[in-house]
Design an enzyme around this catalytic site. Structure first.
Site, mmCIF file in Angstrom:
data_model
loop_
_atom_site.group_PDB
_atom_site.id
_atom_site.type_symbol
_atom_site.label_atom_id
_atom_site.label_comp_id
_atom_site.label_asym_id
_atom_site.label_seq_id
_atom_site.Cartn_x
_atom_site.Cartn_y
_atom_site.Cartn_z
ATOM 1 C CB CYS A 1 -55.502 16.052 11.517
ATOM 2 S SG CYS A 1 -54.555 16.431 10.673
ATOM 3 C CG ASP A 2 -56.331 17.560 15.367
ATOM 4 O OD1 ASP A 2 -55.586 16.541 16.001
ATOM 5 O OD2 ASP A 2 -55.658 18.476 15.358
ATOM 6 C CB CYS B 1 -54.194 19.666 11.043
ATOM 7 S SG CYS B 1 -54.834 18.253 9.777
#
Ligand code: NAP
Length: 304
Positions: free
Chosen positions: A134-135, A131
């Site tokens: 997200c990261d 993701c």
């Protein structure tokens, strides 16, 4: 007893919920975590009609959820463990007990496919990610590798270019699968470099990612790319665990349903990414959610 239980609160499940609630079916929508599904990992949705400038994945599903609740849809956090189909009544066994319904819509979506190579599971969450939304921000000015050549891979590579210093896109062929518009953007992005005809064999590192071992499939040459992060976007697997033993699946495990979203089990409908089909999009998921709710309503009427 409910008329209808919908399992999964991504765009397909939420749309089914909107239609079922407006049809005044006694409906319960179950979600394991927070509503949203895979769309939550998308930074910006650009091809869902009606949003000229695009919309964040989070905001889009939040709007769908609020819209469904406005029509009285009940949404509960319960993890479904098992389904039982003993009679016309469908039993849904959850972590909180047993629920009954006349019909079910399964909209559990799909989960990112893993590479299945050495170092991948050990370093997941320590530099290996599925993701970018997200990261991605953790990799400001760093070098990362990204495996895959489809729409997801290229969209995420473009998103990562906001943060990372360089993104090496590793693809097993010499041509991308992604849509042409995304390809054009990726080829124009200076931070993105393509490593063609190559497959990953190992992710290297102890407490964090230090590199990725690659092999050129045309020359058999093996080499290591020193990177601090590895992002994997090589497709998805259907979340079919609840039904895989008693419903017809295609060769990849996606649930087969007809144009009315009916599966091989009467009273069990599917919608969204779990369904066997050509195109997995928010726009196809919402159409299927609406159809599944309408077909479920007809089925429930026929049973009463
Ligand atoms: P996908 O279209 O199935 O693409 C998967 C990519 O990973 C392909 O390039 C494939 O290579 C590669 N791949 C598969 N297995 C691999 C392996 N073991 N090792 C290395 N590479 C591997 O999956 P996706 O990109 O997740 O997209 C899924 C669906 O969602 C598609 O229908 C897509 O159009 C849709 N989607 C749309 C959008 C959008 O419209 N904005 C955004 C995201 C996703 P090959 O090309 O050689 O097969």
């Amino acid at each position: 007893m409910e008329d209808l239980i919908i399992i999964g609160a991504g765009p397909a499940g939420l749309t089914a919920g909107i239609y079922a609630a407006r049809a005044r079916l006694k409906t319960l929508l179950l979600e394991r975590l927070a509503p949203g599904g895979q769309v939550l990992t998308t930074d910006r949705v650009e091809n869902y009609p009606g949003f000229v400038e695009g919309i964040s994945g989070f905001e889009l599903v939040d709007r769908m959820k609020r819209q469904a609740e406005r029509f009285g849809l009940k949404i509960e956090n319960q993890e479904v463990a098992r389904l039982k189909f003993n009679s016309e009544i469908k039993t849904v066994v959850t972590d909180r007990g047993e629920l009954e319904a006349r019909a079910l819509i399964l909209a559990c979506g799909a989960t990112p496919q893993k590479l299945g190579i050495e170092g991948e599971s050990m370093l997941t969450g320590k530099g290996v990610s599925y993701c970018a939304t997200c990261d991605g921000p953790f990799y400001r000015d760093q070098e990362v590798a990204l495996v895959g050549g489809g729409d997801t891979a290229i969209e995420e590579a473009l998103f990562l270019a906001r943060f990372a210093g360089k993104i090496h896109v590793i693809h097993r062929r010499d041509e991308l699968r992604a849509t042409k518009l995304l390809q054009e953007r990726a080829f124009a992005e200076e931070k993105i470099e393509f490593v063609w005809d190559s497959i990953a064999s190992r992710i290297v590192g102890e407490s964090g990612v230090e590199g990725i071992d690659l092999k050129n499939v045309k020359t058999d040459k093996e080499f290591r790319l020193p990177v601090q992060g590895v992002f994997v976007f090589i497709g998805t697997n259907p979340n079919n665990e609840l039904v895989k033993d008693f419903v017809k699946l295609d060769e990849r495990g996606f649930v087969i349903a007809n144009n009315d979203m009916e599966t091989s089990v009467p009273g069990l409908f599917v919608a969204g990414d779990i369904r066997s089909k050509l195109l997995r999009q928010i726009s196809t998921a919402v159409g299927e959610g609406a159809t599944a709710a309408f077909a479920a309503e007809k089925y429930i009427d026929s049973q009463k």
